[in-house]
Design a protein around this motif. Sequence first.
Motif: not given
Length: 282
Positions: A112-114, A119-129, A149-154, A186-191
């Motif tokens: 899952x991490x891979x 996906x983060x590399x392909x979509x640097x602006x953002x992606x939704x899960x 993952x949230x920390x490592x992949x903005x 802490x991070x509603x925007x991301x989570x």
Amino acid sequence: MSLARFKNKAVDPSALQQLSPDNPALREGRTIFPSTVVGSFASPRLLVSGHNNPKLGKAVTKGERRGWPIFHLTLEERATCPRSCAQWSGCYGNAMHMARRHRHDAPFLALLKAELTALAAENPRGFMVRLHTLGDFYSVAYLQFWADMLDQLPALHVFGFTARREDADDAESRRIAKGIRWLTGQAWDQFAIRFSRPDTAPQSSIVLDADSDDPAVIMCPAQKLAPEACASCGLCWAPAARDKTIGFLRHGMKRRTPAGSGRSISPQDPAMVEWLREKGYA
Ligand code: SF4
């Protein structure tokens, strides 16, 4: 761009059926479709495009997240869920015999991490899960995985629902729910994870048998207004709607009806079956 490959159809809560109380899936805490549970290495991908899901859609179509692709993760219902879930028997997974459920086995988190990293590399602006189409946060360690993952992949932005409750009887559910509460704080925007509850509360969702006129409740438009989908809605993660309760009409396994009298998201639709087979999902 089409939102989703398959159209949503109207939900009719009166046509739904619960599992019989003596169904072994309830006692054993598992899906009623065990052959659809696959090990991580056997799965072509863990994160599947929202294009394949009538309620999600392929990519966000409005707002600051416009163009961000949507993916979803499906775990095994009941096997990862609290027994206190109000939908333990009537889970909508009872109607999803085509869904590929991913087993949270030893390689699961590494794979899952891979996928998330790619996906983060392909979509640097953002992606939704969307977590979790079926299933739930199954441990504190799994929740910690998402925090890392949230920390490592903005670019990663999660939304979804949990049946874990801070007032649950079992201590593990309370720990997971408190962790989710902390992380969303802490991070509603991301989570953006909402708590599924039997009553209305900020940052929650509720399953209803009919539309609500309570001003605290917003009924999910994807159940009513085809082709509305999460991609074109975004209420669940919108900061302005965080204090609202998202209402869902009860959906799941239907009572048997005469042929042609109408299932809703028709997993038996020949076009859908053919497409799922072609893609290796069935
Ligand atoms: S309210 Fe909107 S974002 Fe939430 S589940 Fe329904 S369609 Fe998706």
